[in-house]
Design an enzyme around this catalytic site. Structure first.
Site, PDB file in Angstrom:
ATOM      1  CE  LYS A  42      -1.698   2.601   3.225  1.00  0.00           C
ATOM      2  NZ  LYS A  42      -1.440   3.875   2.524  1.00  0.00           N
ATOM      3  CD  GLU A  94      12.868   4.396   8.372  1.00  0.00           C
ATOM      4  OE1 GLU A  94      12.733   5.277   9.269  1.00  0.00           O
ATOM      5  OE2 GLU A  94      12.849   4.641   7.167  1.00  0.00           O
ATOM      6  CB  CYS A 123      12.796   9.118   9.147  1.00  0.00           C
ATOM      7  SG  CYS A 123      11.216   8.720   8.440  1.00  0.00           S
ATOM      8  CD  GLU A 134       9.983  12.631  12.463  1.00  0.00           C
ATOM      9  OE1 GLU A 134       8.910  12.063  12.753  1.00  0.00           O
ATOM     10  OE2 GLU A 134      10.858  12.106  11.756  1.00  0.00           O
TER      11      GLU A 134
HETATM   12  C1  SIN Z   1      13.532   8.110   5.474  1.00  0.00           C
HETATM   13  O1  SIN Z   1      13.325   9.286   5.608  1.00  0.00           O
HETATM   14  O2  SIN Z   1      12.900   7.287   6.114  1.00  0.00           O
HETATM   15  C2  SIN Z   1      14.568   7.573   4.510  1.00  0.00           C
HETATM   16  C3  SIN Z   1      15.750   8.415   4.354  1.00  0.00           C
HETATM   17  C4  SIN Z   1      16.870   7.714   3.634  1.00  0.00           C
HETATM   18  O3  SIN Z   1      16.762   6.548   3.264  1.00  0.00           O
HETATM   19  O4  SIN Z   1      17.900   8.350   3.473  1.00  0.00           O
END
Ligand code: SIN
Length: 485
Positions: free
Chosen positions: A181, A257, A291, A388
């Site tokens: 998805k 993740e 992230c 965040e």
């Molecule tokens: C992410 O923001 O989860 C991935 C960033 C990356 O793979 O560099």
């Protein structure tokens, strides 16, 4: 809106289930919007529970054959897919920029980054080894590795290509099947990828893509269906926790993740020029929507003012604009709502005493654009320190001692990426070992690639993606005892 593609057949608007392009059973669709202009790029099928069940059943069936296929043959299919992605790099980049907003040069880079996982796992998939354990006279103990089973993947909008290949490549390499998805904001990159998978010879049913506006319905089926043995997710910590709870009833394996709150710690002894360059790219890549983006700059008192000055001067050179315009260095954020939320965080910090050095508002380019922002006079008590930001806002905190920097870095429930700038070898080790993160960049912020184990600790998740460790997430360990010898 029409996209200028060399191969227009890469732009799909249906779901891909069991090797066929299909409309939603009830005919529902949703619009995919270009965040830079607000234009509708395409209306895409929005599937639900029934289509998800069908995709899972097809995956189960396809996997029974695929897991018996020699690893070398599976590898050849992934290699062909890799090559097709390279051949269509420009079209995939244009589709990505149109739906996600990031500048074209970043999209081109992501397409290569995404493809690298196919190449890597095409090779690694051939190297899945078992074990023979210490034996006694009448018995032998053996360990074999087997594919985990049907995998459900839920992927985010910030990396519409690479977060998919980072999951599907190891899964298919070891003999699993996957149902995916993609994020509702960016389904077109996922559909283009599966079109190329089909051309590469990925068998029907092995990889289905389920665009939807009804994430709870599709996600609910993925997490409750007993045929699915594993759920892999990249996204927010809140949604990750929910998925883990939903997976508990059928005791599925999960890889998560999740969110981050990355510190960039800059010591007085650092090479300031390198630190500023690393800080800029870490903070503002994808307009701060990764992230592993720098979320908090922790700068030692001796270089604080110099860092702020050089960093802000560089930010003022950025060219905010439509990602499809080659002159743009930075694009919009994903939605107007995201821009509003980022602004609310900045306003809250300012109300608590933060100073805006540059930026600090929604841009006059449009409601999806947030000005690259630098904040000083920020404190550990502010929300900005804990949350965040997921946007182009750089709060720069001051510290005095190494111990204080480590304590500040660890003062968060997150633990994904972190960065340290120093030229003291002892300090490099003390800080790298003392901070609670899955990944540490020392004098470097561009740490991602297919060869490294990407993942976090604490509430940033579990499991590792990429690298030789990334295969483990898709393998079961089986012990076989041969007795009576
Ligand atoms: C992410 O923001 O989860 C991935 C960033 C990356 O793979 O560099």
């Amino acid at each position: 809106m029409t996209l200028n593609l060399k191969d227009p057949s890469l732009l799909k608007n249906k779901a891909y289930i069991d090797g066929a392009w299909v409309d939603a059973d009830q005919g529902q669709t949703f619009s995919v919007i270009n965040p830079a202009t607000g234009d509708v790029i395409s209306d895409v099928a929005s599937v639900g529970v029934h289509e998800t069940k069908r995709a899972i059943a097809a995956a189960d069936k396809a996997m029974q054959t695929w897991k018996q296929v020699p690893a070398k043959t599976r590898s050849e299919v992934l290699e062909r897919w890799y090559q097709l992605i390279l051949d269509h790099q420009e079209d995939l980049a244009v589709i990505m920029t149109a739906e996600q907003g990031k500048p074209l040069f970043e999209s081109r880079g992501e397409v290569l980054y995404g493809a690298s996982f196919l190449k890597w796992f095409a090779e690694e998939g051939k190297r899945v080894y078992g074990d023979v354990l210490p034996s006694t006279a009448d018995r032998r103990s053996i360990v074999i590795k087997q594919p985990v089973g049907v995998v459900a993947a839920i992927t985010p909008w910030n990396f519409p290509n690479a977060m998919i290949t980072r999951k599907v490549a190891p899964a298919l390499a070891v003999g699993c099947a996957m149902v995916l998805k993609p994020a509702a904001e960016t389904p077109l990159s996922a559909l283009a990828l599966v079109e190329l998978a089909e051309r590469a010879g990925v068998p029907a049913g092995l990889f289905s893509v389920l665009p939807t506006l009804d994430a709870p319905a599709v996600g609910g089926e993925m997490t409750s269906n007993p045929v699915v043995k594993k759920v892999t997710f990249t996204g927010s910590t809140g949604v990750g926790k929910l998925l883990m709870k939903q997976c508990a009833d059928t005791v599925k394996r999960t890889s998560m993740e999740l969110g981050g709150n990355a510190p960039v710690i800059i010591f007085d002894d650092a090479d300031l020029e390198k630190a500023v360059a690393g800080a800029l790219v870490s903070k503002y890549r994808n307009s701060g929507q990764t992230c592993i983006c720098a979320n908090r700059f922790l700068v030692q008192a001796g270089v604080y003012d110099a860092f702020v000055e050089r960093f802000s001067a560089a930010v003022n050179q950025f060219q905010l604009g439509n990602g499809l315009d080659e002159a743009s260095t930075h694009g919009p954020v994903i939605t107007e709502k995201a821009a509003t939320e980022i602004h609310a965080k900045v306003l809250a910090a300012v109300a608590e005493g933060a100073h805006v050095v540059t930026g600090g508002k929604v841009s006059n380019q449009g409601s999806h654009f947030y000005e690259p922002t630098v904040l000083t006079h920020v404190t550990q008590a502010m929300r900005l320190f804990k949350e965040e930001i997921f946007g182009p806002v750089a709060p720069i905190f001051k510290f005095d001692t190494e111990e204080e920097a480590i304590a500040m870095a660890n003062d968060t429930e997150f633990g994904l990426a972190s960065y340290v700038y120093t030229n003291d070898l002892g300090r490099i080790w003390r800080v790298s070992e003392g901070i609670e993160y899955g990944m540490v960049g020392v004098n470097e912020t561009m740490i991602s690639s297919e060869i490294i184990p990407f993942g976090g600790v604490k509430e940033s998740g579990q499991g590792r993606e990429g690298s030789k460790y990334g295969l483990d997430d898709y393998l079961e360990t089986k012990y076989i005892c041969m007795g009576g010898l």
